[in-house]
Design a protein around this motif. Structure first.
Motif, PDB file in Angstrom:
ATOM      1  N   ASN A   4       0.852  -1.193   0.000  1.00 48.91           N
ATOM      2  CA  ASN A   4       0.000   0.000   0.000  1.00 48.91           C
ATOM      3  C   ASN A   4       0.884   1.239   0.000  1.00 48.91           C
ATOM      4  O   ASN A   4       2.075   1.164   0.267  1.00 48.91           O
ATOM      5  CB  ASN A   4      -0.981  -0.015   1.178  1.00 48.91           C
ATOM      6  CG  ASN A   4      -0.285   0.007   2.513  1.00 48.91           C
ATOM      7  OD1 ASN A   4       0.523   0.884   2.784  1.00 48.91           O
ATOM      8  ND2 ASN A   4      -0.588  -0.961   3.373  1.00 48.91           N
ATOM      9  N   ASP A   5       0.287   2.356  -0.320  1.00 51.86           N
ATOM     10  CA  ASP A   5       1.038   3.605  -0.468  1.00 51.86           C
ATOM     11  C   ASP A   5       1.297   4.319   0.853  1.00 51.86           C
ATOM     12  O   ASP A   5       2.004   5.316   0.875  1.00 51.86           O
ATOM     13  CB  ASP A   5       0.284   4.560  -1.401  1.00 51.86           C
ATOM     14  CG  ASP A   5       0.217   4.027  -2.831  1.00 51.86           C
ATOM     15  OD1 ASP A   5       1.093   3.236  -3.205  1.00 51.86           O
ATOM     16  OD2 ASP A   5      -0.723   4.416  -3.565  1.00 51.86           O
ATOM     17  N   SER A   6       0.744   3.815   1.945  1.00 50.18           N
ATOM     18  CA  SER A   6       0.846   4.534   3.208  1.00 50.18           C
ATOM     19  C   SER A   6       2.193   4.336   3.914  1.00 50.18           C
ATOM     20  O   SER A   6       2.498   5.056   4.862  1.00 50.18           O
ATOM     21  CB  SER A   6      -0.285   4.122   4.146  1.00 50.18           C
ATOM     22  OG  SER A   6      -0.143   2.764   4.504  1.00 50.18           O
ATOM     23  N   LYS A   7       2.990   3.373   3.444  1.00 45.40           N
ATOM     24  CA  LYS A   7       4.248   3.062   4.119  1.00 45.40           C
ATOM     25  C   LYS A   7       5.261   2.607   3.078  1.00 45.40           C
ATOM     26  O   LYS A   7       4.896   1.967   2.090  1.00 45.40           O
ATOM     27  CB  LYS A   7       3.981   1.942   5.131  1.00 45.40           C
ATOM     28  CG  LYS A   7       5.051   1.699   6.143  1.00 45.40           C
ATOM     29  CD  LYS A   7       4.586   0.600   7.103  1.00 45.40           C
ATOM     30  CE  LYS A   7       5.092   0.840   8.486  1.00 45.40           C
ATOM     31  NZ  LYS A   7       4.670  -0.237   9.401  1.00 45.40           N
ATOM     32  N   ASN A   8       6.539   2.920   3.299  1.00 45.00           N
ATOM     33  CA  ASN A   8       7.585   2.495   2.383  1.00 45.00           C
ATOM     34  C   ASN A   8       7.580   0.981   2.207  1.00 45.00           C
ATOM     35  O   ASN A   8       7.344   0.236   3.160  1.00 45.00           O
ATOM     36  CB  ASN A   8       8.961   2.922   2.904  1.00 45.00           C
ATOM     37  CG  ASN A   8       9.199   4.405   2.778  1.00 45.00           C
ATOM     38  OD1 ASN A   8       8.730   5.036   1.834  1.00 45.00           O
ATOM     39  ND2 ASN A   8       9.928   4.968   3.718  1.00 45.00           N
ATOM     40  N   ILE A   9       7.874   0.524   0.995  1.00 45.62           N
ATOM     41  CA  ILE A   9       7.840  -0.906   0.692  1.00 45.62           C
ATOM     42  C   ILE A   9       8.823  -1.681   1.557  1.00 45.62           C
ATOM     43  O   ILE A   9       8.497  -2.757   2.056  1.00 45.62           O
ATOM     44  CB  ILE A   9       8.087  -1.150  -0.811  1.00 45.62           C
ATOM     45  CG1 ILE A   9       6.893  -0.630  -1.612  1.00 45.62           C
ATOM     46  CG2 ILE A   9       8.325  -2.623  -1.098  1.00 45.62           C
ATOM     47  CD1 ILE A   9       7.068  -0.690  -3.116  1.00 45.62           C
TER      48      ILE A   9
END
Length: 125
Positions: A4-9
């Protein structure tokens, strides 16, 4: 794994591996996938996986045995528990307390929640 875009991969990969360890799906002393293997499986750059592994190594969760690979540290679960508690108290709890204040929740509201949590604990034991 869906990112998801909310946290770094690299943090999401670390969290996924940490969950595997906390749930005893990967045990102390077990070899974890190589950087290359995990990068291919998760369809990410090897540097992203290496960043996750470096962070976990710094936190005492995994160990690098040169020429052999990465392994779960003996005290990984304890270290993860301490790290997650610290993260919870520093990042999540303040937001929860803010919501308690904004919603004007009372001690009765919170006691009902604690009672529910305790009854769930007893059911799971």
């Amino acid at each position: 794994m869906d990112f998801n875009d909310s946290k770094n991969i690299f943090l999401q990969i670390r969290d996924w591996l940490a969950d595997q360890i906390m749930q005893d799906k990967i045990l102390p002393g077990d070899r974890i996938p190589s950087v290359r293997e995990l990068a291919v499986d998760m369809e990410v750059n090897r540097n992203t996986v290496m960043r996750s592994y470096s962070l976990m190594e710094d936190d005492g969760i995994i160990e690098n045995k040169r020429g052999i690979g990465f392994f779960v540290a003996a005290d990984a679960k304890h270290n993860l528990l301490e790290l997650r508690k610290k993260e919870f108290f520093e990042t999540e709890l303040p937001a929860i307390l803010h919501q308690v204040e904004v919603l004007k929740l009372t001690s009765d509201d919170l006691n009902a929640l604690l009672t529910l949590i305790q009854s769930n604990d007893h059911e799971n034991q």
